[in-house]
Write an enzyme that holds these catalytic residues in place. Structure first.
Site, PDB file in Angstrom:
ATOM      1  N   ASN A 222       0.874  -1.178   0.000  1.00 46.47           N
ATOM      2  CA  ASN A 222       0.000   0.000   0.000  1.00 46.47           C
ATOM      3  C   ASN A 222       0.905   1.221   0.000  1.00 46.47           C
ATOM      4  O   ASN A 222       1.550   1.517   1.005  1.00 46.47           O
ATOM      5  CB  ASN A 222      -0.889  -0.047   1.258  1.00 46.47           C
ATOM      6  CG  ASN A 222      -1.723   1.207   1.412  1.00 46.47           C
ATOM      7  OD1 ASN A 222      -1.768   2.054   0.523  1.00 46.47           O
ATOM      8  ND2 ASN A 222      -2.404   1.326   2.547  1.00 46.47           N
TER       9      ASN A 222
ATOM     10  N   LYS B 199       0.080   4.282  -0.198  1.00 51.04           N
ATOM     11  CA  LYS B 199      -0.521   5.453   0.465  1.00 51.04           C
ATOM     12  C   LYS B 199      -0.308   6.708  -0.394  1.00 51.04           C
ATOM     13  O   LYS B 199      -0.359   6.629  -1.612  1.00 51.04           O
ATOM     14  CB  LYS B 199       0.032   5.586   1.892  1.00 51.04           C
ATOM     15  CG  LYS B 199      -0.140   4.288   2.687  1.00 51.04           C
ATOM     16  CD  LYS B 199       0.134   4.412   4.160  1.00 51.04           C
ATOM     17  CE  LYS B 199      -0.080   3.060   4.842  1.00 51.04           C
ATOM     18  NZ  LYS B 199       0.076   3.090   6.285  1.00 51.04           N
TER      19      LYS B 199
ATOM     20  N   HIS C 147      -9.375   1.164   4.984  1.00 57.76           N
ATOM     21  CA  HIS C 147      -8.104   1.285   5.706  1.00 57.76           C
ATOM     22  C   HIS C 147      -8.308   2.178   6.937  1.00 57.76           C
ATOM     23  O   HIS C 147      -9.082   3.137   6.883  1.00 57.76           O
ATOM     24  CB  HIS C 147      -7.033   1.870   4.777  1.00 57.76           C
ATOM     25  CG  HIS C 147      -5.662   1.767   5.360  1.00 57.76           C
ATOM     26  ND1 HIS C 147      -5.200   2.657   6.303  1.00 57.76           N
ATOM     27  CD2 HIS C 147      -4.666   0.861   5.174  1.00 57.76           C
ATOM     28  CE1 HIS C 147      -3.970   2.306   6.659  1.00 57.76           C
ATOM     29  NE2 HIS C 147      -3.628   1.224   5.987  1.00 57.76           N
TER      30      HIS C 147
ATOM     31  N   GLU D  40      -6.641   4.484   8.119  1.00 60.15           N
ATOM     32  CA  GLU D  40      -6.402   5.913   7.879  1.00 60.15           C
ATOM     33  C   GLU D  40      -7.632   6.563   7.266  1.00 60.15           C
ATOM     34  O   GLU D  40      -7.927   7.730   7.528  1.00 60.15           O
ATOM     35  CB  GLU D  40      -5.150   6.093   6.997  1.00 60.15           C
ATOM     36  CG  GLU D  40      -3.886   5.813   7.813  1.00 60.15           C
ATOM     37  CD  GLU D  40      -2.733   5.225   7.022  1.00 60.15           C
ATOM     38  OE1 GLU D  40      -2.743   5.276   5.781  1.00 60.15           O
ATOM     39  OE2 GLU D  40      -1.807   4.691   7.664  1.00 60.15           O
TER      40      GLU D  40
ATOM     41  N   GLU E  71      -5.184  -5.163  10.445  1.00 64.65           N
ATOM     42  CA  GLU E  71      -4.147  -4.161  10.695  1.00 64.65           C
ATOM     43  C   GLU E  71      -4.414  -3.494  12.040  1.00 64.65           C
ATOM     44  O   GLU E  71      -5.245  -2.575  12.115  1.00 64.65           O
ATOM     45  CB  GLU E  71      -4.153  -3.100   9.591  1.00 64.65           C
ATOM     46  CG  GLU E  71      -3.857  -3.648   8.213  1.00 64.65           C
ATOM     47  CD  GLU E  71      -3.270  -2.579   7.298  1.00 64.65           C
ATOM     48  OE1 GLU E  71      -2.266  -2.860   6.650  1.00 64.65           O
ATOM     49  OE2 GLU E  71      -3.808  -1.455   7.254  1.00 64.65           O
TER      50      GLU E  71
ATOM     51  N   GLY F 162       2.912   1.908  10.948  1.00 65.05           N
ATOM     52  CA  GLY F 162       3.897   2.988  10.832  1.00 65.05           C
ATOM     53  C   GLY F 162       4.599   3.310  12.136  1.00 65.05           C
ATOM     54  O   GLY F 162       5.280   4.324  12.256  1.00 65.05           O
TER      55      GLY F 162
ATOM     56  N   SER G 160       3.769  -2.507  10.249  1.00 63.31           N
ATOM     57  CA  SER G 160       5.225  -2.605  10.433  1.00 63.31           C
ATOM     58  C   SER G 160       5.804  -3.950   9.976  1.00 63.31           C
ATOM     59  O   SER G 160       6.715  -4.494  10.599  1.00 63.31           O
ATOM     60  CB  SER G 160       5.610  -2.314  11.891  1.00 63.31           C
ATOM     61  OG  SER G 160       5.216  -0.998  12.245  1.00 63.31           O
TER      62      SER G 160
ATOM     63  N   GLY H  28       3.047  -1.246   4.274  1.00 61.06           N
ATOM     64  CA  GLY H  28       3.093   0.184   3.980  1.00 61.06           C
ATOM     65  C   GLY H  28       4.523   0.610   3.698  1.00 61.06           C
ATOM     66  O   GLY H  28       5.054   0.404   2.604  1.00 61.06           O
TER      67      GLY H  28
HETATM   68  P1  13P Z   1       3.277   0.122   7.724  1.00 59.90           P
HETATM   69  O1  13P Z   1       3.764  -1.146   7.076  1.00 59.90           O
HETATM   70  O2  13P Z   1       4.010   1.346   7.298  1.00 59.90           O
HETATM   71  O3  13P Z   1       3.174  -0.037   9.212  1.00 59.90           O
HETATM   72  O4  13P Z   1       1.769   0.348   7.197  1.00 59.90           O
HETATM   73  C1  13P Z   1       0.858  -0.691   7.250  1.00 59.90           C
HETATM   74  C2  13P Z   1      -0.344  -0.312   6.491  1.00 59.90           C
HETATM   75  O5  13P Z   1      -1.071   0.585   6.870  1.00 59.90           O
HETATM   76  C3  13P Z   1      -0.606  -1.017   5.220  1.00 59.90           C
HETATM   77  O6  13P Z   1      -1.880  -0.750   4.746  1.00 59.90           O
END
Ligand code: 13P
Length: 252
Positions: free
Chosen positions: A11, A13, A97, A99, A169, A175, A215, A236
């Site tokens: 992803n 983003k 997601h 976010e 997730e 992150g 992560s 991510g």
């Molecule tokens: P990270 O791998 O940066 O923690 O993000 C995970 C994520 O939100 C994937 O959709």
């Protein structure tokens, strides 16, 4: 690991221009050319879908989008339809997601409308669910997952869900560098599969892939993939560079 074919998804983003995205995709294709043990998907921003689709043509890497809107077309400024994603060569779409839930007012109801729209338009939905840190500390993890899953899949039946992917997730692991322990992740995945069985019946619940996200890195992918109910990863930060993402893809 189970008999289910793994899926390693990136992803991206809100990162990368069309040219940057195509560059990364090109490097990735070179690095994973021989990967036959897993499905691979990357989801760049909308503006990079076309340039990345051209780069991925004929490769084992599939294209995904990060969102969609459920109406066919119309006066919906800033939105994008399933048909537009199909025309841009997407086969997957990430939906709900955390976010989007956190910053853009996405609710279980709008998530459900998007999942239904994806299914109707032959896009494979990657339905994201996960608890916040406060919810985990309050002992509410499983009830949050239950609610997000049931509401997200409302009015969908087993016939609709052959292509469903669920991504677990935990919000506190995104992150942050904090990964759920393999035991925490397996517990959540096993629970999600048991709920899928209630919703869709046992045959389908054994087919649906449940990805872990939060992560994920080259250093922790193998131990996650060793868990019986973890069928892949939604990555991510570590998916933004072809080198690190390819190491995750080639996890064996
Ligand atoms: P990270 O791998 O940066 O923690 O993000 C995970 C994520 O939100 C994937 O959709």
């Amino acid at each position: 690991m189970s008999d289910r074919r793994p899926l390693i998804a990136g992803n991206w983003k809100m990162f990368k221009t069309p040219a940057e995205a195509a560059d990364t995709a090109k490097s990735l294709v070179g690095l994973v050319r021989d990967a036959t043990h897993t499905d691979i998907m990357i989801a760049p921003p909308f503006t990079a879908l076309v340039s990345v689709a051209e780069t991925l043509a004929g490769s084992p890497v599939d294209l995904g989008a990060q969102n969609l809107y459920w109406e066919k077309e119309g006066a919906f400024t800033g939105e994008i339809s399933a048909a537009m994603l199909r025309a841009a060569c997407c086969t997957y779409v990430i939906i709900g997601h955390s976010e989007r839930r956190q910053y853009f007012g996405e609710s279980d109801e709008t998530v459900n409308r998007r999942v239904r729209c994806a299914v109707e338009n032959n896009l494979k939905p990657v339905l994201c669910i996960g608890e916040t840190e406060a919810e985990r500390e309050a002992g509410k993890t499983l009830s949050v997952l239950d609610k997000q899953l049931k509401n997200g899949l409302q009015d969908l039946f087993s016939d609709d869900l052959g292509n469903l992917v669920v991504a677990y997730e935990p919000v506190w692991a995104i992150g942050t560098g904090k990964t759920a322990t393999t035991e925490q992740a397996q517990e959540a995945h096993k629970f999600i599969r048991s709920k899928l069985e209630e919703i869709t019946g046992s045959a389908l619940s054994e087919i649906v892939r449940i990805l872990y996200g939060g992560s994920v890195k080259p250093a922790n992918i193998s131990e996650l993939m060793d868990m019986p109910d973890i069928d892949g990863a939604l990555v991510g930060g570590a998916s933004l560079e072809a080198e690190s993402f390819s190491k995750i893809v080639l996890f064996q």
